[in-house]
Design a protein around this motif. Structure first.
Motif, PDB file in Angstrom:
ATOM      1  N   GLY A 126       0.808  -1.211   0.000  1.00  0.00           N
ATOM      2  CA  GLY A 126       0.000   0.000   0.000  1.00  0.00           C
ATOM      3  C   GLY A 126       0.844   1.265   0.000  1.00  0.00           C
ATOM      4  N   LYS A 127       2.078   1.140  -0.427  1.00  0.00           N
ATOM      5  CA  LYS A 127       2.973   2.294  -0.405  1.00  0.00           C
ATOM      6  C   LYS A 127       2.477   3.449  -1.264  1.00  0.00           C
ATOM      7  CE  LYS A 127       6.897   0.825  -1.569  1.00  0.00           C
ATOM      8  NZ  LYS A 127       7.388   2.117  -2.087  1.00  0.00           N
ATOM      9  N   THR A 128       2.099   3.124  -2.485  1.00  0.00           N
ATOM     10  CA  THR A 128       1.633   4.178  -3.375  1.00  0.00           C
ATOM     11  C   THR A 128       0.412   4.870  -2.784  1.00  0.00           C
ATOM     12  OG1 THR A 128       2.369   2.812  -5.200  1.00  0.00           O
ATOM     13  CG2 THR A 128       0.985   4.667  -5.756  1.00  0.00           C
ATOM     14  N   THR A 129      -0.500   4.066  -2.250  1.00  0.00           N
ATOM     15  CA  THR A 129      -1.717   4.619  -1.672  1.00  0.00           C
ATOM     16  C   THR A 129      -1.380   5.548  -0.506  1.00  0.00           C
ATOM     17  OG1 THR A 129      -2.664   2.463  -2.173  1.00  0.00           O
ATOM     18  CG2 THR A 129      -4.022   3.978  -0.901  1.00  0.00           C
ATOM     19  N   LEU A 130      -0.503   5.095   0.376  1.00  0.00           N
ATOM     20  CA  LEU A 130      -0.139   5.929   1.524  1.00  0.00           C
ATOM     21  C   LEU A 130       0.615   7.174   1.067  1.00  0.00           C
ATOM     22  CD1 LEU A 130      -0.004   6.424   4.546  1.00  0.00           C
ATOM     23  CD2 LEU A 130       2.116   5.120   4.608  1.00  0.00           C
ATOM     24  N   GLU A 488      -3.044  -3.895 -12.706  1.00  0.00           N
ATOM     25  CA  GLU A 488      -1.903  -3.881 -11.807  1.00  0.00           C
ATOM     26  C   GLU A 488      -2.352  -3.806 -10.346  1.00  0.00           C
ATOM     27  OE1 GLU A 488       1.818  -2.622 -12.656  1.00  0.00           O
ATOM     28  OE2 GLU A 488       1.926  -3.730 -10.783  1.00  0.00           O
ATOM     29  N   ASP A 489      -3.200  -2.841 -10.043  1.00  0.00           N
ATOM     30  CA  ASP A 489      -3.582  -2.598  -8.655  1.00  0.00           C
ATOM     31  C   ASP A 489      -4.450  -3.704  -8.071  1.00  0.00           C
ATOM     32  OD1 ASP A 489      -2.138  -0.346  -8.628  1.00  0.00           O
ATOM     33  OD2 ASP A 489      -3.767   1.044  -8.196  1.00  0.00           O
ATOM     34  N   THR A 490      -5.211  -4.385  -8.897  1.00  0.00           N
ATOM     35  CA  THR A 490      -6.027  -5.464  -8.349  1.00  0.00           C
ATOM     36  C   THR A 490      -5.184  -6.674  -7.993  1.00  0.00           C
ATOM     37  OG1 THR A 490      -6.430  -6.145 -10.610  1.00  0.00           O
ATOM     38  CG2 THR A 490      -8.202  -4.942  -9.520  1.00  0.00           C
TER      39      THR A 490
HETATM   40  P1  GDP Z   1       2.340  -0.689  -3.393  1.00  0.00           P
HETATM   41  O1  GDP Z   1       2.635  -1.782  -4.365  1.00  0.00           O
HETATM   42  O2  GDP Z   1       3.032  -0.917  -2.091  1.00  0.00           O
HETATM   43  O3  GDP Z   1       2.560   0.671  -3.956  1.00  0.00           O
HETATM   44  O4  GDP Z   1       0.787  -0.839  -3.055  1.00  0.00           O
HETATM   45  P2  GDP Z   1      -0.467  -0.050  -3.617  1.00  0.00           P
HETATM   46  O5  GDP Z   1      -0.591   1.280  -2.962  1.00  0.00           O
HETATM   47  O6  GDP Z   1      -0.442  -0.075  -5.107  1.00  0.00           O
HETATM   48  O7  GDP Z   1      -1.635  -0.966  -3.038  1.00  0.00           O
HETATM   49  C1  GDP Z   1      -1.831  -2.310  -3.427  1.00  0.00           C
HETATM   50  C2  GDP Z   1      -3.301  -2.632  -3.347  1.00  0.00           C
HETATM   51  O8  GDP Z   1      -3.766  -2.583  -1.991  1.00  0.00           O
HETATM   52  C3  GDP Z   1      -4.183  -1.652  -4.110  1.00  0.00           C
HETATM   53  O9  GDP Z   1      -5.214  -2.352  -4.755  1.00  0.00           O
HETATM   54  C4  GDP Z   1      -4.734  -0.739  -3.029  1.00  0.00           C
HETATM   55  O10 GDP Z   1      -5.973  -0.194  -3.380  1.00  0.00           O
HETATM   56  C5  GDP Z   1      -4.861  -1.706  -1.853  1.00  0.00           C
HETATM   57  N1  GDP Z   1      -4.771  -1.033  -0.555  1.00  0.00           N
HETATM   58  C6  GDP Z   1      -3.852  -0.129  -0.156  1.00  0.00           C
HETATM   59  N2  GDP Z   1      -4.078   0.258   1.116  1.00  0.00           N
HETATM   60  C7  GDP Z   1      -5.158  -0.436   1.556  1.00  0.00           C
HETATM   61  C8  GDP Z   1      -5.890  -0.470   2.787  1.00  0.00           C
HETATM   62  O11 GDP Z   1      -5.574   0.203   3.756  1.00  0.00           O
HETATM   63  N3  GDP Z   1      -6.938  -1.321   2.838  1.00  0.00           N
HETATM   64  C9  GDP Z   1      -7.309  -2.103   1.780  1.00  0.00           C
HETATM   65  N4  GDP Z   1      -8.369  -2.898   1.920  1.00  0.00           N
HETATM   66  N5  GDP Z   1      -6.662  -2.078   0.617  1.00  0.00           N
HETATM   67  C10 GDP Z   1      -5.601  -1.261   0.487  1.00  0.00           C
END
Ligand code: GDP
Ligand code: MG
Length: 780
Positions: A126-130, A488-490
């Motif tokens: 969830g890095k990108t999201t955070l 990608e995100d799913t």
């Molecule tokens: P990264 O690969 O670390 O950058 O991760 P992303 O931010 O792309 O998140 C990966 C997936 O997890 C995405 O589908 C996000 O929507 C989901 N995600 C991120 N944070 C949360 C959260 O707090 N709760 C839930 N249920 N899903 C999350």
């Protein structure tokens, strides 16, 4: 027995892990350590690779690599202990009400110091999201100095003098991939004031492995436990206070996707950075664990190298563990003398003997046993989470033996059909209509104002024709990026890699290359950059060179224009054929280079298969926004200038006089020199040569140039025969990628590769177009 002898659904315990070097270290870092239980979930539809479950998460492994792992079967697998009922917590951001801080307000950094944070965590945590939640829209994307790995940074929303740097997603601080090296170098050399470590709470064991290495760096750290919405939704819970007490760092439960707990996280992050609160615990070796051999070894080495570590500016505990793991870069940075190296070697050998494990395995085992103890006392796990259950059901179809490949083809076809046939098309027509209206309006008002003829021509024939025709493709590009980021995100992209790995290995690559290659259908530039995540240099180079064969969306206007003029009614067929031709060419080139320039085995395929998740709308909207902005910026810079230059060259002759007809212009003369090259393959007209030259700047300008030169596209059939049009289409498909893509290749692989690629592609394109032209003559 070997791990490969396991049948689906069976569980075994790992005895030894073979292999050597960085790869073996990677196996260990991913949790494949002696004593760990591992279950075979399934084989990929083509029989290889396999999906295993270990430490509560799923990962992929090729059978050839699984051969290296010896196991013994167990029937009685330790069932997870009956989960204690979760204690409900009021607000996930407040945990059990405790806030861990060692210093209250002692020795703060002087006001005005920029607090810089490294955001570190596993992939898919969830890095990108955070990062997006923390920074809002204030972010810059660039490169880490000296290396081509994306560096995104931005200010924390509402806090001046702060900066968050989004480190690449990593599993460990061993130098296995470029990402790991970059992250490690960033933290050690750039010395951020604090680390925000994001941890996927649904997959806590594997995620904490990195945390422990980050804590050894003695940089203030706050632990953000993400995905708490899922954990709580499944009746799980975490004893925050207990965890803080054991780790000595603040632990903040958050849900990045739901923006819960992020404010608390910011508070804690700023506090630890401001007061430089280092993790209270950096020591994870238990005095009695496994007879205490690892503990004695690590502490012995720490004392031995303390002075060297201080001098080299490397935290001593981190240095000691890395030395035991055999990390060459730490070893050389420490500059131990011969005696010390010998003593260290002896200490490690003694530990190996006492512990009964080799050095790397012993360290990995030490980390995982600490994690096991920690999670036992702090984490209330749900039996089986709904999300995992759901993922399993989805995977039954999407990676199932007989359904995986049809599903993949169906999904990709659907994406392309929706993008090019439905949504993109509809929006594109709408936008094109708008642009036409605007052009007409401008035209009549310029005439009404009696504007100078040259300016009138510049605005209407130059800018509006050029920029306008490109701009109308914005919807398609955006729609394609939307779908790709959705995949990608799913978490589906990882499955695509799993399913297609065996196939890609036939051309000498691994399943991971499929992701950048698919993105290549959108735009080569980001895809070439996405190759940075590939762990092997060889795979990276090869994938980069293959991407331009995946027909990028900027070539679509060309296909669209020519098929509507020359092959009306057959547009979808023509486009599909072109896409396929590009792919086939890529495969052929790969097969050839595999045997020549790129000899050697593809790298192992160890990859996590995350749970399927609903992507957050925010992430996707933001991505779309960046992509559109990018595209619009390009339209108004590169293409704007190109349009004006082309207009200028067509409007004037070498005496700088306005010409009546474009055939008297400067451009016709220049292009006339080049045009003969194309005569044998059917399109020796100077206007086409000009269009191809401008296509070098951006593929979209092939169309805009032609429409500027021809004053519309209606005149095309008089210029080209049917087979010449087909030949031209093939040439456009295969010839050199645009300047931006070449620049990207140059950045990734260097000047020589970039130049070589351009030459190779032009030659291949000329030959193929010629072949099509000949074939056309035979058929008709
Ligand atoms: P990264 O690969 O670390 O950058 O991760 P992303 O931010 O792309 O998140 C990966 C997936 O997890 C995405 O589908 C996000 O929507 C989901 N995600 C991120 N944070 C949360 C959260 O707090 N709760 C839930 N249920 N899903 C999350
Ligand atoms: Mg991401």
């Amino acid at each position: 027995m070997k791990l490969t002898e396991l049948k689906p659904g069976e569980t075994a315990v790992i005895e030894t892990v073979g292999g050597e070097g960085a790869l073996r270290q990677h196996f260990l870092d991913m949790g494949m350590i002696p004593g760990a239980a591992i279950r075979l979930i399934k084989l990929a539809p083509m029989g290889d690779p396999a999906e295993y479950r270990i430490h509560g998460y799923e990962l992929t492994l090729r059978l050839a690599d699984a051969e290296e792992i010896a196991v013994h079967k167990t029937t009685a697998v330790a069932e997870p202990e009956e989960p204690e009922r979760a204690r409900a917590t009021e607000h996930p951001g407040l945990g059990e009400g405790g806030k861990f801080h060692e210093k209250r307000d002692e020795n703060p950094l002087p006001d005005g110091t920029v607090l810089s944070f490294a955001l570190a965590g596993n992939q898919n945590s969830g890095k990108t999201t955070l990062f997006n939640q923390l920074t809002g829209s204030n972010q810059h994307v660039g490169n880490f100095p000296g290396v081509t790995v994306d560096r995104k940074s931005g200010q924390i929303k509402g806090f001046e003098n702060t900066e968050v740097v989004d480190l690449p997603g990593i599993y460990s601080l061993s130098p296995y991939t470029k990402e790991e090296i970059v992250s490690r170098r960033f933290i050690l050399n750039d010395k951020p004031t604090g680390i925000i470590n994001i941890v996927d709470a649904t997959n806590i064991e594997r995620n904490l492995y990195l945390t422990m290495q980050l804590m050894e760096l003695e940089t203030p750290l706050v632990l953000a436990r993400n995905m708490m919405d899922e954990v709580r939704g499944n009746g799980g819970s975490i004893r925050i206070n207990e965890m803080e007490r054991q780790l000595g760092v603040p632990v903040v439960p958050i849900s990045a996707a739901k923006n819960e707990g992020v404010d608390e996280l910011i508070d804690h992050a700023i506090h630890i950075a401001k007061f430089q609160e280092k993790p209270r615990r950096t020591d994870f070796c238990g005095e009695s664990d496994g007879g205490g051999a690892v503990h004695r070894c690590l502490h012995g080495i720490m004392h031995l190298i303390e002075d060297h570590a201080k001098e080299a500016g490397i935290p001593v505990r981190f240095a000691a563990t890395k030395l035991v793991e055999g990390d060459a870069s730490v070893l050389s940075a420490l500059r131990l003398d011969e005696n010390e190296t010998k003593i260290m070697e002896a200490i490690i050998a003694q530990m190996e003997q006492e512990r009964g494990l080799d050095r790397s395995a012993a360290i990995a085992d030490m980390r995982f046993s600490f994690i096991t103890k920690l999670t036992k006392s702090c984490v209330v796990k749900p039996e089986e989470s709904r999300e995992r259950e759901r993922s399993r059901r989805i995977d039954a179809v999407l990676t199932g033996k007989f359904t995986a490949i049809p599903a993949f083809l169906l999904i990709m076809a659907l994406v392309f059909w929706l993008t090019f046939g439905v949504i993109g098309k509809y929006l594109q027509d709408l936008l094109a209509l708008g642009i036409d209206r605007l052009t007409a309006l401008l035209d009549s008002s310029l005439t009404a104002w009696g504007t100078n003829e040259v300016i009138h021509s510049l605005v209407i024939d130059g800018v509006m024709q050029g920029v306008g025709s490109v701009l109308s493709f914005l919807p398609i590009v955006v729609t394609l990026f939307f779908f790709l980021s959705l995949l990608e995100d799913t978490g589906y992209m990882a499955r695509i890699a799993f399913v297609t790995d065996k196939l890609l290995r036939k051309i000498g690559l691994s399943g991971r290359s499929i992701v950048p290659m698919l993105m290549g259908f959108g735009c080569s530039v980001p895809s070439i950059m996405a190759c940075r995540t590939l762990p092997s240099e060889r795979d990276r180079k090869m994938t980069v060179l293959l991407i331009p064969f995946m027909s990028c969306s900027a070539k679509l206007p060309i296909y669209g224009l020519f098929s509507s003029v020359f092959f009306p009614g057959y547009a979808p067929l023509v486009m599909t054929a072109l896409y396929l031709l590009g792919i086939v060419k890529g495969i052929l080139i790969a097969l050839i280079t595999k045997r020549t320039s790129f000899k050697g085995e593809a790298v192992p395929f160890v990859m996590e298969l995350p749970n399927y998740r609903m992507p957050s709308a925010g992430n996707i909207l933001r991505l779309i926004w960046y992509k559109s902005r990018d595209f619009i910026t390009r339209a108004f810079t590169v293409i704007f200038i190109a349009s004006i230059v082309i207009w200028f060259l067509t409007a004037f002759n070498f005496h700088f006089e306005l010409v009546e007809q474009s055939k008297d212009s400067m451009l016709s003369v220049i292009a006339g020199w080049i045009a003969p090259i194309f005569r044998p393959i059917g399109f020796g007209d100077w206007r086409i040569a000009t269009a191809l030259i401008t296509g070098f700047m951006a593929k979209e300008s092939v169309v805009s140039t032609l429409s500027v030169l021809l004053g519309g596209t209606a005149a095309l059939p008089s210029l080209l025969s049917l087979r010449a049009a087909a030949s031209l289409l093939v040439f456009c498909l295969l010839y050199t990628p645009c300047v931006a893509a070449i620049a990207a290749v140059r950045r990734e692989l260097g000047r020589k590769w970039a130049a070589g690629m351009v030459l190779l592609q032009c030659a291949v394109a000329w030959l193929c177009a010629g072949a099509v032209y000949l074939l056309g003559a035979i058929v008709s």
